[in-house]
Scaffold this active site. Structure first.
Site, PDB file in Angstrom:
ATOM      1  N   TYR A  10       0.857  -1.186   0.000  1.00 47.93           N
ATOM      2  CA  TYR A  10       0.000   0.000   0.000  1.00 47.93           C
ATOM      3  C   TYR A  10       0.887   1.228   0.000  1.00 47.93           C
ATOM      4  CZ  TYR A  10      -3.304   3.524   1.801  1.00 47.93           C
ATOM      5  OH  TYR A  10      -4.086   4.647   1.975  1.00 47.93           O
ATOM      6  N   ASP A  14       9.475   2.817  -0.909  1.00 47.85           N
ATOM      7  CA  ASP A  14       8.532   3.502  -0.019  1.00 47.85           C
ATOM      8  C   ASP A  14       8.866   3.131   1.420  1.00 47.85           C
ATOM      9  OD1 ASP A  14       6.413   4.456   1.440  1.00 47.85           O
ATOM     10  OD2 ASP A  14       4.846   3.627   0.151  1.00 47.85           O
ATOM     11  N   LYS A  32       5.148   9.294   8.537  1.00 51.87           N
ATOM     12  CA  LYS A  32       4.984   8.749   9.896  1.00 51.87           C
ATOM     13  C   LYS A  32       6.023   9.269  10.897  1.00 51.87           C
ATOM     14  CE  LYS A  32       2.400   4.835   8.088  1.00 51.87           C
ATOM     15  NZ  LYS A  32       1.060   4.685   8.566  1.00 51.87           N
TER      16      LYS A  32
HETATM   17  C1  PLP Z   1       4.075   2.241   3.038  1.00 52.72           C
HETATM   18  C2  PLP Z   1       3.086   3.370   3.054  1.00 52.72           C
HETATM   19  N1  PLP Z   1       3.126   4.294   2.093  1.00 52.72           N
HETATM   20  C3  PLP Z   1       2.273   5.337   2.067  1.00 52.72           C
HETATM   21  C4  PLP Z   1       1.308   5.467   3.040  1.00 52.72           C
HETATM   22  C5  PLP Z   1       0.358   6.638   3.002  1.00 52.72           C
HETATM   23  O1  PLP Z   1       0.659   7.520   4.041  1.00 52.72           O
HETATM   24  P1  PLP Z   1      -0.470   8.540   4.585  1.00 52.72           P
HETATM   25  O2  PLP Z   1      -1.472   7.720   5.321  1.00 52.72           O
HETATM   26  O3  PLP Z   1       0.319   9.466   5.469  1.00 52.72           O
HETATM   27  O4  PLP Z   1      -1.026   9.234   3.402  1.00 52.72           O
HETATM   28  C6  PLP Z   1       1.221   4.534   4.059  1.00 52.72           C
HETATM   29  C7  PLP Z   1       0.187   4.648   5.105  1.00 52.72           C
HETATM   30  O5  PLP Z   1      -0.004   3.807   5.929  1.00 52.72           O
HETATM   31  C8  PLP Z   1       2.140   3.456   4.073  1.00 52.72           C
HETATM   32  O6  PLP Z   1       2.103   2.516   5.027  1.00 52.72           O
END
Ligand code: PLP
Length: 455
Positions: free
Chosen positions: A156, A251, A283
């Site tokens: 995700y 990511d 985060k």
């Molecule tokens: C690996 C990863 N990328 C992107 C995101 C998206 O981040 P946000 O919820 O701050 O938009 C998340 C959210 O949990 C994530 O776990």
């Protein structure tokens, strides 16, 4: 009050009446009562707890119950909640004005800290992980002049249209929209492939190699439970991209600054001698505030406006309060913090395994650095969860039973079988003891409920 002053047994509140009442009100004015779907408890059922306060390893709900928190705001709170030095730094920053819309010192210092920890020459700050991945993909497309993006099933990357793609049938198929409202055109240039599968990735490059702008992957997947890349898999992705003139986007929104000071790259790439072309962060780097970022090679980042022709912007990007919270958190997150996170994660994993084994409940506990989760699968049939197909073999009913028994005993787990658990350095021995006391009962509840399958 510190966590050691708190009683070891949870001051139980049999009632969830106040949370239920607040949820009923919230549902009138907020769709589903929540501002992010997983908070609604839909996959586990029951009443989502309204949290009114958080401190160290604990959450306190509106009915007066206290929970050991194993969600940590879905990752950011590595120092625990309301860390006094973070709170103080934020209070000072607020008094100096909450947003300037100009360059500012906290954003500069946070960028320096990120560049110092991660293999990126430059970083652009944004406000959410979704914005970070969306912008990184746009930059990869702008830099390469190509449109196609490869992502892995079960990973995700936020709710970016082009990344909300589900795998079609076959091995190297164009993605289908995974949400209503995402036009087929938005995912038409997204290829969804199975995680940890080198052969399919090579096949995909053989078919579309000169059209692929980037491969994006979670540095270690935490969004289908904890599913680590197999040894050398990320290096293989970086190399394959390089061979085909595509960019490798790692990511680290979830893993970054959490599983080591340099994220998951600190556990693999730093030793193997490779670096992603682009990385995304979020985060932990916001210390509990909305701050995120994406960074990478200088020649790639130079394509961003105002230097280049890839447009990207944000009114609150680099906000001084968020960047102060993130910077203070990162400065406090030294070797001792990472050692404690690892130790807490290992301790909880072995406690979970012991309790479930003692109750005769088949399961697999897996980790990716200090991220971990339990899968209720038969370990003889599925000893290792490698990808999303494996994840879907788990018995989600057993997870529900386990989740609610733990919640009743004062331990707040992620309310979904498809999420990883998060710990903090504030999880002290008192908090661990409460988890230890909760586990045998929860394991017995799962054993008593039996198996009801995967759906
Ligand atoms: C690996 C990863 N990328 C992107 C995101 C998206 O981040 P946000 O919820 O701050 O938009 C998340 C959210 O949990 C994530 O776990």
């Amino acid at each position: 009050m510190t966590s050691t002053d708190l009683p070891t047994s949870r001051p139980t509140s049999v009632s969830t009446a106040r949370s239920a009442e607040l949820m009923a009100r919230a549902q009138q004015v907020i769709p589903g009562g929540v501002n992010s779907p997983v908070r609604a408890f839909h996959s586990v059922g029951g009443t989502p707890r309204f949290v009114v306060r958080a401190d160290g390893p604990y959450l306190y709900d509106a009915d007066g119950a206290r929970y050991v928190d194993l969600v940590c705001s879905w990752g950011p709170m590595i120092l625990g909640h309301a860390h006094p030095q973070v709170v103080e730094a934020v209070q000072r920053a607020v008094a100096a004005g909450t947003s300037y819309g100009t360059p500012s010192v906290p954003e500069l210092e946070l960028a320096v800290e990120i560049v110092e920890r991660m293999p990126v020459d430059q970083v652009r700050l944004v406000s959410s992980g979704t914005e970070a991945t969306m912008s990184a993909v746009r930059l990869a497309r702008g830099f390469t002049g190509r449109d196609m993006v490869v992502k892995f099933a079960g990973c995700y990357h936020g709710h970016v249209d082009s990344l909300l793609a589900a795998a079609g049938s076959g091995v190297a198929t164009l993605g289908l929209p995974a949400s209503a409202g995402v036009p087929a055109g938005s995912t038409a240039a997204t290829l969804v492939v199975p995680y940890n599968d080198r052969a399919v990735l090579l096949e995909t490059f053989a078919a579309y190699g000169d059209q692929i702008a980037c491969v994006i992957t979670e540095a270690a997947s935490g969004n289908m439970g904890a599913v680590a890349p197999e040894p050398g898999f990320n290096e293989f992705l970086a190399r394959t991209c390089r061979e085909h003139g595509a960019l490798f986007v790692s990511d680290e929104v979830m893993t970054g600054f959490r599983v080591s000071r340099s994220g998951y790259w600190g556990l693999d790439g730093a030793h193997e001698g490779w670096a992603p072309d682009l990385m995304t962060f979020g985060k932990v780097m916001g210390g509990g505030f909305p701050a995120a970022g994406f960074g990478g090679r200088r020649d790639v980042m130079a394509h961003l406006a105002p230097l280049g022709n890839v447009y990207q912007a944000g009114t609150l990007s680099g906000n001084p309060i968020a960047t102060t919270a993130g910077l203070t958190t990162l400065r406090l997150a030294g070797d001792a913090v990472y050692a404690r996170l690892d130790q807490v994660a290992l301790t909880i994993q072995s406690m979970v395994t012991d309790a479930l084994s003692a109750a005769g409940v088949p399961h697999v506990v897996q980790s990716a650095g200090n991220l971990f989760s339990v899968f209720f699968v038969d370990p003889i049939e599925t000893p290792v969860i490698r990808n999303f197909d494996d994840v879907q073999r788990q018995d989600v009913h057993q997870f529900r039973t386990f989740f609610h028994a733990m919640l009743e005993a004062g331990v707040y787990l992620p309310p979904s079988a498809y999420e990883t658990w998060f710990v903090s350095a504030a999880h002290d021995d008192v908090a661990l003891e409460q988890i230890a006391q909760a586990l045998p009962g929860a394991a017995a509840a799962v054993a008593a409920a039996g198996s009801r399958g995967t759906v």
